[in-house]
Write an enzyme that holds these catalytic residues in place. Structure first.
Site, PDB file in Angstrom:
ATOM      1  N   HIS A 126      48.321  13.075 -91.779  1.00 56.66           N
ATOM      2  CA  HIS A 126      47.283  13.826 -91.062  1.00 56.66           C
ATOM      3  C   HIS A 126      45.947  13.646 -91.797  1.00 56.66           C
ATOM      4  CE1 HIS A 126      45.057  17.158 -89.280  1.00 56.66           C
ATOM      5  NE2 HIS A 126      46.044  17.339 -88.394  1.00 56.66           N
ATOM      6  N   ASN A 128      43.307  15.523 -92.054  1.00 56.93           N
ATOM      7  CA  ASN A 128      42.838  16.711 -92.767  1.00 56.93           C
ATOM      8  C   ASN A 128      43.869  17.224 -93.765  1.00 56.93           C
ATOM      9  OD1 ASN A 128      41.585  16.790 -89.843  1.00 56.93           O
ATOM     10  ND2 ASN A 128      40.148  17.899 -91.163  1.00 56.93           N
ATOM     11  N   THR A 184     -10.299  -6.215-119.316  1.00 58.26           N
ATOM     12  CA  THR A 184     -10.209  -4.782-119.065  1.00 58.26           C
ATOM     13  C   THR A 184     -11.226  -4.448-117.993  1.00 58.26           C
ATOM     14  OG1 THR A 184     -11.807  -4.275-120.825  1.00 58.26           O
ATOM     15  CG2 THR A 184      -9.479  -4.299-121.439  1.00 58.26           C
ATOM     16  N   HIS A 185     -10.862  -3.557-117.085  1.00 59.75           N
ATOM     17  CA  HIS A 185     -11.716  -3.224-115.933  1.00 59.75           C
ATOM     18  C   HIS A 185     -11.994  -4.467-115.079  1.00 59.75           C
ATOM     19  CE1 HIS A 185     -12.577   0.724-117.771  1.00 59.75           C
ATOM     20  NE2 HIS A 185     -12.641   0.041-118.908  1.00 59.75           N
ATOM     21  N   SER A 315       0.499 -22.462 -96.038  1.00 55.08           N
ATOM     22  CA  SER A 315      -0.336 -22.213 -94.863  1.00 55.08           C
ATOM     23  C   SER A 315       0.063 -23.137 -93.725  1.00 55.08           C
ATOM     24  CB  SER A 315      -1.814 -22.419 -95.213  1.00 55.08           C
ATOM     25  OG  SER A 315      -2.619 -22.342 -94.057  1.00 55.08           O
ATOM     26  N   SER A 316      -0.050 -22.615 -92.500  1.00 50.84           N
ATOM     27  CA  SER A 316       0.226 -23.434 -91.317  1.00 50.84           C
ATOM     28  C   SER A 316      -1.002 -24.217 -90.876  1.00 50.84           C
ATOM     29  CB  SER A 316       0.692 -22.529 -90.167  1.00 50.84           C
ATOM     30  OG  SER A 316      -0.326 -21.591 -89.846  1.00 50.84           O
ATOM     31  N   ASN A 323       0.982 -20.624-102.258  1.00 52.26           N
ATOM     32  CA  ASN A 323       0.727 -19.193-102.407  1.00 52.26           C
ATOM     33  C   ASN A 323       1.780 -18.528-103.299  1.00 52.26           C
ATOM     34  OD1 ASN A 323      -1.493 -19.291-100.694  1.00 52.26           O
ATOM     35  ND2 ASN A 323      -0.255 -18.932 -98.869  1.00 52.26           N
TER      36      ASN A 323
END
Length: 463
Positions: A126, A128, A184-185, A315-316, A323
């Site tokens: 069963h 359950n 930096t920055h 690219s196409s 990339n």
């Protein structure tokens, strides 16, 4: 179609399927979306049923015949090939009850079928009374969540993260003598080596590994034994120790009983914390992937300090374009993971009184994050990082042109004079040496003595 019954009546299910009435109802009422309950959760549920049957058998709460039938059916499911019998979506009851019953029904019917019985008869097994014995969905499903999370982290995420980190380590060593200009920055700063930059990336991921490892500590705690609300109602004495023992054997993981069952059922803070460590990893990976994309930008009209592997046309319309596709894919994965983190955090708040009712979406998002990160990190390591090459000519040119080399003169001339040198060189398009000499601060020989990029790399690099 065949007839199955539950407490609400008759449900018709496909003749060739092993699930029963409650699964059929869930399929009918929650038919939207494409997001199936992850197979990792199904497998974890099956392992729990197998181990619970053994524990109940040891305690003589389940006869040996039914115990063996449940164990054999569980092993057959775990061996693969029966995935079609687990069709339920993530979008269901927030306790995961319907997926718990799906597993109960399939195990019961498979056991019945293997012994020549009638599907749906619940005799001699069963769903359950026997498969779910000494359990509740409310403690079984969170237990399955933790098992699935631990095994996915240790089985796929950590190995993939270590693989990427080792690739970055290798590049740090390979590029250890390639001097470049730091930034930096987004602006020119003092010199460093490309190897130093990569060592920073590697260490960042090593720290992520430590955080993820720490989060496993709380995921090892299992809710099994708490049953409906955490009181352990209908759990026989000794069941928890035995089921945990068998789960440790089955998984090879050091699982332990939850220290508090009321907490284990009503909140998922351990998963929220663990996914938070995945979000930190995603942040780190985005930073690394973005840096590498910029470092290789160009190749002639950007920074162009490294060369990307030539994996595919970029690219196409623009011939010859390459990339950073692996970098972009990784960043998209990380974006998804950060989004999942918000879902997991919010879902973690929905532990109303004694039960969190957003369990399926928490574990779905968690496992999606683990699987995406694991695959993306391996791909990034194998098809991008391992193939990176240094553009030494560009590095040398950038170092020679940098105005920030003037920082080496600050201890000699002071900040104000060095600022005048840098600004004069910039505004009049002069070299630093030309500007310094024309201002009368140093001779060419004195300038060359003090401004040596190779001596500006930090003590450890010089050694």
């Amino acid at each position: 179609m065949r007839q199955e019954n539950d407490s609400l009546g008759i449900v018709m299910v496909p003749e060739d399927k092993l699930f029963g009435a409650q699964t059929g109802r869930s399929k009918n009422f929650f038919s939207y979306g494409k997001e199936l309950m992850p197979i990792e959760v199904i497998q974890a549920l099956v392992k729990i049923k197998k181990c619970a049957a053994k524990a109940n058998g040891d305690l003589q709460c389940l006869d040996a015949k039914r115990r063996d039938m449940i164990v054999a059916a569980s092993d057959e499911i775990l061996s693969g090939g029966l995935e079609e019998h687990f069709p339920l979506k993530v979008w269901q009851t927030g306790s995961g009850t319907q997926s718990n019953m799906n597993v109960n029904e399939v195990i019961a019917n498979l056991a019945i079928k293997r012994h020549g019985g009638e599907l749906g008869s619940k005799n001699p097994v069963h769903p359950n009374d026997h498969v779910n014995k000494s359990q509740s969905s409310n403690d079984v499903f969170p237990t399955a969540m933790h098992i699935a999370a631990v095994q996915s982290i240790k089985g796929s995420l950590i190995p993939a993260l270590e693989h990427l980190q080792k690739n970055l380590d290798a590049k740090a060593l390979e590029f250890s003598r390639d001097i470049k200009i730091g930034r930096t920055h987004l602006m020119d700063a003092v010199p460093m080596t490309l190897g130093q930059e990569f060592s920073g990336y590697s260490h960042q991921l090593r720290s992520c590994l430590e955080r993820i490892g720490f989060s496993l500590t709380h995921l090892y705690e299992l809710a099994i034994g708490g049953t409906a609300v955490g009181t352990g109602l209908n759990v026989p004495e000794g069941f928890v120790d035995k089921v945990i023992y068998y789960l440790r054997q089955e998984t090879g993981e050091p699982f332990i009983p939850a220290s508090n069952y009321f907490a284990a059922l009503s909140n998922h803070d351990a998963l929220v914390q663990a996914h938070g460590s995945l979000a930190v990893l995603a942040c780190s990976l985005i930073k690394i992937a973005t840096d590498l994309s910029f470092l290789g930008s160009g190749p002639r009209c950007g920074l162009g300090e490294i060369f990307f592997p030539e994996n595919e046309p970029g690219s196409s319309i623009m011939p010859g374009k390459i990339n950073p596709t692996q970098s972009e894919a990784l960043q998209m994965v990380c974006s998804q993971v950060i989004g999942n983190n918000q879902s997991v955090i919010f879902s973690g708040t929905k532990g109303n009184f004694e039960l969190n009712v957003m369990k399926p979406v928490i574990i779905y998002d968690f496992l999606q994050s683990v699987n995406l990160l694991s695959g993306a990190m391996r791909s990034f390591a194998d098809y991008f990082v391992s193939g990176l090459k240094v553009n030494r000519g560009q590095l040398q040119q950038n170092v020679e042109r940098s105005l920030m080399l003037v920082t080496a003169l600050a201890p000699v001339l002071g900040y104000d004079k060095c600022s005048k040198i840098a600004l004069k060189a910039f505004h009049e398009n002069l070299s630093l040496k030309e500007a310094c000499v024309s201002l009368g601060f140093l001779s060419e020989q004195e300038f060359d003595t003090h401004v040596v990029p190779g001596l500006m790399l930090g003590k450890r690099e010089r050694e």
